[in-house]
Design a protein around this motif. Structure first.
Motif, PDB file in Angstrom:
ATOM      1  N   LYS A   9       0.686   6.039 -13.467  1.00 27.45           N
ATOM      2  CA  LYS A   9       1.609   6.127 -12.319  1.00 27.45           C
ATOM      3  C   LYS A   9       0.879   5.977 -10.996  1.00 27.45           C
ATOM      4  N   LEU A  10      -0.416   6.270 -11.001  1.00 28.05           N
ATOM      5  CA  LEU A  10      -1.214   6.071  -9.789  1.00 28.05           C
ATOM      6  C   LEU A  10      -1.689   4.623  -9.661  1.00 28.05           C
ATOM      7  N   GLY A  11      -1.425   3.811 -10.677  1.00 30.80           N
ATOM      8  CA  GLY A  11      -1.751   2.389 -10.589  1.00 30.80           C
ATOM      9  C   GLY A  11      -2.789   1.899 -11.583  1.00 30.80           C
ATOM     10  N   GLN A  12      -3.378   2.790 -12.373  1.00 27.29           N
ATOM     11  CA  GLN A  12      -4.405   2.374 -13.327  1.00 27.29           C
ATOM     12  C   GLN A  12      -3.773   1.624 -14.507  1.00 27.29           C
ATOM     13  N   ARG A  13      -4.332   0.507 -14.907  1.00 28.64           N
ATOM     14  CA  ARG A  13      -3.760  -0.267 -16.010  1.00 28.64           C
ATOM     15  C   ARG A  13      -4.706  -0.432 -17.205  1.00 28.64           C
ATOM     16  N   ASP A  14      -6.014  -0.391 -16.983  1.00 26.35           N
ATOM     17  CA  ASP A  14      -6.964  -0.616 -18.079  1.00 26.35           C
ATOM     18  C   ASP A  14      -7.456   0.715 -18.634  1.00 26.35           C
ATOM     19  N   PHE A  15      -7.273   0.883 -19.948  1.00 23.33           N
ATOM     20  CA  PHE A  15      -7.700   2.117 -20.607  1.00 23.33           C
ATOM     21  C   PHE A  15      -8.578   1.778 -21.807  1.00 23.33           C
ATOM     22  N   GLY A  16      -9.597   2.614 -22.040  1.00 25.94           N
ATOM     23  CA  GLY A  16     -10.550   2.370 -23.121  1.00 25.94           C
ATOM     24  C   GLY A  16     -10.509   3.486 -24.152  1.00 25.94           C
ATOM     25  N   GLY A  53     -14.919   8.099 -18.103  1.00 26.40           N
ATOM     26  CA  GLY A  53     -14.088   9.088 -18.792  1.00 26.40           C
ATOM     27  C   GLY A  53     -14.050  10.406 -18.041  1.00 26.40           C
ATOM     28  N   THR A  54     -15.108  11.194 -18.224  1.00 27.97           N
ATOM     29  CA  THR A  54     -15.169  12.564 -17.718  1.00 27.97           C
ATOM     30  C   THR A  54     -14.828  12.695 -16.228  1.00 27.97           C
ATOM     31  N   ASP A  55     -15.376  11.873 -15.396  1.00 28.49           N
ATOM     32  CA  ASP A  55     -15.159  12.046 -13.955  1.00 28.49           C
ATOM     33  C   ASP A  55     -13.744  11.671 -13.508  1.00 28.49           C
ATOM     34  N   LEU A  56     -12.995  11.019 -14.385  1.00 29.80           N
ATOM     35  CA  LEU A  56     -11.594  10.704 -14.078  1.00 29.80           C
ATOM     36  C   LEU A  56     -10.645  11.735 -14.667  1.00 29.80           C
ATOM     37  N   PHE A  57     -10.884  12.065 -15.939  1.00 23.29           N
ATOM     38  CA  PHE A  57      -9.946  12.897 -16.690  1.00 23.29           C
ATOM     39  C   PHE A  57     -10.356  14.362 -16.755  1.00 23.29           C
ATOM     40  N   ASP A  80      -2.358  16.716  -8.944  1.00 25.87           N
ATOM     41  CA  ASP A  80      -3.201  16.680  -7.745  1.00 25.87           C
ATOM     42  C   ASP A  80      -4.662  16.449  -8.105  1.00 25.87           C
ATOM     43  N   ILE A  81      -5.107  17.155  -9.142  1.00 20.07           N
ATOM     44  CA  ILE A  81      -6.514  17.027  -9.545  1.00 20.07           C
ATOM     45  C   ILE A  81      -6.787  15.613 -10.049  1.00 20.07           C
ATOM     46  N   ILE A  82      -5.884  15.085 -10.859  1.00 24.48           N
ATOM     47  CA  ILE A  82      -6.063  13.714 -11.366  1.00 24.48           C
ATOM     48  C   ILE A  82      -6.095  12.715 -10.203  1.00 24.48           C
ATOM     49  N   ALA A  83      -5.188  12.880  -9.257  1.00 24.20           N
ATOM     50  CA  ALA A  83      -5.133  11.948  -8.117  1.00 24.20           C
ATOM     51  C   ALA A  83      -6.431  12.024  -7.310  1.00 24.20           C
ATOM     52  N   LYS A  84      -6.952  13.236  -7.125  1.00 25.88           N
ATOM     53  CA  LYS A  84      -8.209  13.381  -6.364  1.00 25.88           C
ATOM     54  C   LYS A  84      -9.368  12.754  -7.119  1.00 25.88           C
ATOM     55  N   ARG A  85      -9.412  12.973  -8.433  1.00 24.53           N
ATOM     56  CA  ARG A  85     -10.502  12.377  -9.221  1.00 24.53           C
ATOM     57  C   ARG A  85     -10.431  10.864  -9.172  1.00 24.53           C
ATOM     58  N   TYR A  86      -9.223  10.342  -9.254  1.00 19.70           N
ATOM     59  CA  TYR A  86      -9.026   8.889  -9.247  1.00 19.70           C
ATOM     60  C   TYR A  86      -9.518   8.301  -7.923  1.00 19.70           C
TER      61      TYR A  86
END
Ligand SMILES: *Cc1c(COP(=O)(O)O)cnc(C)c1O
Length: 233
Positions: free
Chosen positions: A52-59, A224-228, A7-13
């Motif tokens: 799983k929420l749809g994000q594809r690009d990771f750094g 980074g921080t504001d997503l994870f 839930d927290i990850i989805a809200k941040r996203y």
């Protein structure tokens, strides 16, 4: 196994995406702003949750850590971006495993990435990192050498120069943030003129300054921080 609160990850996203959209609608631009999820020092479970929420690009910023994650996540169609400091002895691993490198900061690194890029893969997308505030502790090309270096690098066969990247001085002053990002945007235009091609990528903006970056034309923000949440060191 790290406990991940989905839930927290989805809200941040959704909150980060809303911040990007809100900033974008304050401009006249109609091009996309892409979100790069900076997963360095973050557990696999959180990467999978965002995927799983749809994000594809990771750094990622650290080669060893990144290689482990890339291997463990090889069944996911993730686009991996290398954004950290790059030493010459690590260029081969990066050329073989990433689709993007945002942190090319000298000709020799570009030359090695080109030579070591496997023929079976498409050319590596690169951004030239610019030391926009001339900070001693930061790497990157100096603004005055950028156009000439970009021309040399663009002649290397297995790379595509997509644009510029910077990590400006840390400041909470919005006006200063915008001045720094505008400098990078102006340099992107100058380099485009030197190369005789329109560069399409401005990699700029992190958790603390993404709005300013979008207002000045960022096409990739690196969050980074504001997503994870906070990184696990
Ligand atoms: C860590 C890192 C980021 C993300 O920073 P946050 O403040 O956590 O959003 C972005 N860009 C680079 C180059 C980084 O090393």
């Amino acid at each position: 196994m790290t406990e991940v609160n989905l839930d927290i990850i989805a809200k941040r996203y959704s909150s980060v995406r809303a911040r990007i959209e809100t900033a974008r609608t304050k401009t006249s631009r109609c091009d996309a702003v892409n979100l790069l999820a900076v997963s360095k020092k973050q557990p696999l479970e959180k990467i999978i949750a965002l995927y799983k929420l749809g994000q594809r690009d990771f750094g990622e910023s650290y080669v060893q850590e990144a290689l482990q994650k890339i291997d463990l996540l090889k069944d996911y169609s993730i686009v991996w971006h290398f954004i950290g400091p790059l030493q010459t002895n690590k260029t081969r691993a990066v050329a073989e495993n990433f689709q993007w490198v945002h942190s090319v900061d000298r000709f020799k690194i570009a030359q090695r990435l080109s030579a070591q890029r496997p023929e079976s893969l498409p050319p590596l997308n690169i951004c030239l990192q610019v030391n926009i505030n001339n900070e001693a502790q930061k790497s990157g090309f100096a603004p005055h050498e950028l156009a000439m270096e970009a021309v040399r690098i663009s002649n290397l066969p297995n790379l595509v120069v997509r644009g510029l990247m910077a990590i400006p001085e840390h400041t909470d002053d919005i006006a200063r943030q915008r001045v720094n990002f505008r400098k990078l945007a102006d340099l992107n235009q100058a380099v485009s003129t030197s190369l005789n091609v329109q560069l399409d990528t401005l990699s700029m903006g992190m958790s603390g300054d993404l709005e300013s970056a979008v207002l000045e034309g960022a096409t990739i923000v690196r969050i980074g921080t504001d997503l994870f949440g906070a990184r696990e060191y």
